[in-house]
Design a protein around this motif. Structure first.
Motif, PDB file in Angstrom:
ATOM      1  N   ARG A 243      19.356  13.961 -27.773  1.00 49.12           N
ATOM      2  CA  ARG A 243      20.512  14.947 -28.237  1.00 49.12           C
ATOM      3  C   ARG A 243      19.879  16.261 -28.832  1.00 49.12           C
ATOM      4  O   ARG A 243      20.161  17.440 -28.281  1.00 49.12           O
ATOM      5  N   ARG A 244      18.902  16.245 -29.803  1.00 46.92           N
ATOM      6  CA  ARG A 244      18.189  17.282 -30.583  1.00 46.92           C
ATOM      7  C   ARG A 244      17.478  18.072 -29.747  1.00 46.92           C
ATOM      8  O   ARG A 244      17.451  19.468 -29.744  1.00 46.92           O
ATOM      9  N   GLU A 245      16.627  17.362 -28.730  1.00 45.16           N
ATOM     10  CA  GLU A 245      15.861  17.991 -27.746  1.00 45.16           C
ATOM     11  C   GLU A 245      16.752  18.760 -26.903  1.00 45.16           C
ATOM     12  O   GLU A 245      16.174  19.837 -26.522  1.00 45.16           O
ATOM     13  N   ILE A 246      17.431  18.246 -26.579  1.00 45.00           N
ATOM     14  CA  ILE A 246      18.546  19.097 -25.633  1.00 45.00           C
ATOM     15  C   ILE A 246      19.260  20.152 -26.222  1.00 45.00           C
ATOM     16  O   ILE A 246      19.218  21.414 -25.582  1.00 45.00           O
ATOM     17  N   GLU A 247      19.686  20.048 -27.549  1.00 39.50           N
ATOM     18  CA  GLU A 247      20.511  21.090 -28.311  1.00 39.50           C
ATOM     19  C   GLU A 247      19.397  22.200 -28.468  1.00 39.50           C
ATOM     20  O   GLU A 247      19.722  23.505 -28.457  1.00 39.50           O
ATOM     21  N   ARG A 248      18.066  21.820 -28.750  1.00 42.23           N
ATOM     22  CA  ARG A 248      17.177  23.027 -29.029  1.00 42.23           C
ATOM     23  C   ARG A 248      16.629  23.567 -27.746  1.00 42.23           C
ATOM     24  O   ARG A 248      16.000  24.693 -27.839  1.00 42.23           O
ATOM     25  N   GLY A 249      17.113  22.970 -26.585  1.00 40.54           N
ATOM     26  CA  GLY A 249      16.533  23.647 -25.343  1.00 40.54           C
ATOM     27  C   GLY A 249      15.190  23.126 -24.906  1.00 40.54           C
ATOM     28  O   GLY A 249      14.318  23.665 -24.006  1.00 40.54           O
ATOM     29  N   ASP A 250      14.542  22.233 -25.696  1.00 34.16           N
ATOM     30  CA  ASP A 250      13.196  21.752 -25.126  1.00 34.16           C
ATOM     31  C   ASP A 250      13.525  20.858 -23.914  1.00 34.16           C
ATOM     32  O   ASP A 250      12.451  20.882 -23.139  1.00 34.16           O
ATOM     33  N   LEU A 251      14.674  20.461 -23.591  1.00 32.39           N
ATOM     34  CA  LEU A 251      14.989  19.673 -22.469  1.00 32.39           C
ATOM     35  C   LEU A 251      16.165  20.188 -21.751  1.00 32.39           C
ATOM     36  O   LEU A 251      16.938  20.499 -22.602  1.00 32.39           O
ATOM     37  N   LEU A 252      16.327  20.059 -20.601  1.00 37.96           N
ATOM     38  CA  LEU A 252      17.572  20.763 -19.792  1.00 37.96           C
ATOM     39  C   LEU A 252      17.977  19.463 -19.235  1.00 37.96           C
ATOM     40  O   LEU A 252      17.135  18.720 -18.335  1.00 37.96           O
ATOM     41  N   VAL A 253      19.136  19.219 -19.007  1.00 39.04           N
ATOM     42  CA  VAL A 253      19.758  18.137 -18.191  1.00 39.04           C
ATOM     43  C   VAL A 253      20.138  18.839 -16.751  1.00 39.04           C
ATOM     44  O   VAL A 253      20.694  19.556 -16.574  1.00 39.04           O
ATOM     45  N   LEU A 254      19.682  17.990 -15.919  1.00 42.67           N
ATOM     46  CA  LEU A 254      19.602  18.467 -14.574  1.00 42.67           C
ATOM     47  C   LEU A 254      20.579  18.050 -13.446  1.00 42.67           C
ATOM     48  O   LEU A 254      21.018  18.396 -12.366  1.00 42.67           O
ATOM     49  N   SER A 255      21.581  16.938 -13.876  1.00 41.18           N
ATOM     50  CA  SER A 255      22.645  16.462 -13.205  1.00 41.18           C
ATOM     51  C   SER A 255      23.604  15.732 -14.196  1.00 41.18           C
ATOM     52  O   SER A 255      23.037  15.007 -15.024  1.00 41.18           O
ATOM     53  N   ASP A 256      24.656  15.870 -13.553  1.00 42.34           N
ATOM     54  CA  ASP A 256      25.632  14.827 -14.292  1.00 42.34           C
ATOM     55  C   ASP A 256      25.717  13.373 -13.958  1.00 42.34           C
ATOM     56  O   ASP A 256      26.311  12.815 -14.412  1.00 42.34           O
ATOM     57  N   ILE A 257      25.002  13.133 -12.877  1.00 43.27           N
ATOM     58  CA  ILE A 257      25.051  11.597 -12.287  1.00 43.27           C
ATOM     59  C   ILE A 257      24.092  10.756 -13.341  1.00 43.27           C
ATOM     60  O   ILE A 257      23.071  11.257 -13.594  1.00 43.27           O
ATOM     61  N   ALA A 258      24.557   9.686 -13.622  1.00 40.92           N
ATOM     62  CA  ALA A 258      23.942   8.880 -14.809  1.00 40.92           C
ATOM     63  C   ALA A 258      23.933   7.705 -14.316  1.00 40.92           C
ATOM     64  O   ALA A 258      24.691   7.292 -13.331  1.00 40.92           O
ATOM     65  N   THR A 259      22.919   6.842 -15.036  1.00 42.33           N
ATOM     66  CA  THR A 259      22.555   5.232 -14.932  1.00 42.33           C
ATOM     67  C   THR A 259      22.960   4.724 -16.268  1.00 42.33           C
ATOM     68  O   THR A 259      22.663   5.583 -17.230  1.00 42.33           O
ATOM     69  N   ALA A 260      22.872   3.428 -16.320  1.00 43.24           N
ATOM     70  CA  ALA A 260      22.879   2.583 -17.415  1.00 43.24           C
ATOM     71  C   ALA A 260      23.987   3.164 -18.488  1.00 43.24           C
ATOM     72  O   ALA A 260      23.889   2.935 -19.603  1.00 43.24           O
ATOM     73  N   GLU A 261      25.307   3.538 -18.003  1.00 46.50           N
ATOM     74  CA  GLU A 261      26.060   4.274 -18.684  1.00 46.50           C
ATOM     75  C   GLU A 261      26.908   2.942 -19.634  1.00 46.50           C
ATOM     76  O   GLU A 261      27.612   3.169 -20.578  1.00 46.50           O
ATOM     77  N   ASN A 262      26.689   1.674 -19.171  1.00 47.20           N
ATOM     78  CA  ASN A 262      27.461   0.557 -19.869  1.00 47.20           C
ATOM     79  C   ASN A 262      26.659  -0.197 -20.753  1.00 47.20           C
ATOM     80  O   ASN A 262      26.655  -1.067 -21.468  1.00 47.20           O
TER      81      ASN A 262
END
Length: 292
Positions: A243-262
């Motif tokens: 979460r922190r790396e994404i909030e800082r912009g170090d990482l970008l989420v490229l797709s809404d499709i996800a695995t291991a959701e459960n």
């Protein structure tokens, strides 16, 4: 509340457990005669015979056997509760087993704030493997993937393991891609231990991947994280953990499709965990934004 004489009760429990007046006396630091006197006192109080001679030894009567089963369980419960109460008061350290991905991103950076709020309690952090199960002989807390459904265990959800494709801005710029036009089938894929994660993602996305799936494989998840942040490619990562790396912009989420959701990461302890352990768990859950 009709309670029998407690010294007599202890003498009876020790004698019935050890099947010996002498051994019971040694355990309770009294004489053989004192144990015999206490048991006769208890038998008089109950109006029932509890022990009988058998050759050179003793055995329980039917009433004695029934009473012993009830008494031994009750005294064990009292001993357990008393031990916990004393350890709560005397406890100066707790041992926390934690998988590296959570330790390096969340636990270790936040630990000084716990030490400020609870300066008299030392926290010992030890390495835990992902497949490791909670063992209350060596750990007070285990932070790992998956919950523990064993009796007497408490598992609290820390993070979802929802995995989504992520990459750094540097990697997208190097490929001259924007988020909207990323072609994951042609991306440099980074793998966590095996290619199975990416295979599942492409299947769920309804996309055809180039076979065989290529790219470096990392046994340690922290090495994978270092590689994706450095711009080496695209990785499937648990977005809550990052979460922190994404909030800082170090990482970008490229797709809404996800695995291991459960699936998820859990904080595990005994359901009767001591108060210092519960204070630590409540603190860490709050630090991670998972509630008190």
């Amino acid at each position: 509340m009709q309670l029998p004489p407690l010294n007599a009760l202890r003498a009876f429990e020790a004698t019935a457990r050890l099947m010996s007046l002498s051994k019971a006396g040694d355990e309770l630091h009294v004489t053989h005669a004192a144990i015999s006197h206490q048991i006769k006192h208890l038998e008089t109080w109950l109006g029932r015979k509890l022990l009988q001679k058998s050759g050179r030894g003793i055995t329980l009567t039917a009433a004695g056997g029934e009473y012993y089963r009830a008494v031994s369980g009750s005294l064990a419960a009292i001993a357990h509760a008393t031990g916990n109460m004393r350890r709560d008061h005397d406890m100066r350290a707790i041992t926390v087993g934690c998988i590296p991905s959570i330790a390096s991103r969340w636990l270790v950076p936040a630990l000084p704030s716990f030490q400020e709020s609870d300066p008299d309690l030392d926290v010992r952090i030890v390495y835990a493997r992902a497949e490791e199960r909670f063992d209350d002989e060596s750990l007070d807390v285990l932070i790992t993937m998956g919950e523990d459904l064993s009796g007497g265990r408490e598992s609290r959800l820390l993070f979802s393991r929802r995995n989504q494709p992520v990459a750094s801005r540097h990697y997208l710029a190097k490929r001259n891609w924007t988020i909207g036009d990323v072609s994951l089938a042609g991306a440099d894929l980074l793998h966590d231990e095996s290619v199975d994660g990416w295979k599942e993602w492409f299947r769920k996305a309804g996309q055809k991947a180039t076979e065989p799936l290529r790219g470096p494989m990392f046994q340690d998840f922290n090495m994978l994280a270092t590689a994706v942040i450095a711009g080496h490619g695209v990785a499937l990562c648990p977005v809550e953990v990052f979460r922190r790396e994404i909030e800082r912009g170090d990482l970008l989420v490229l797709s809404d499709i996800a695995t291991a959701e459960n699936q998820g990461y859990y904080v595990i302890s005994n359901s009767w965990a001591k108060k210092p352990v519960r204070r630590f768990i409540d603190w860490f859950m709050t630090e991670c934004g998972s509630g008190a």
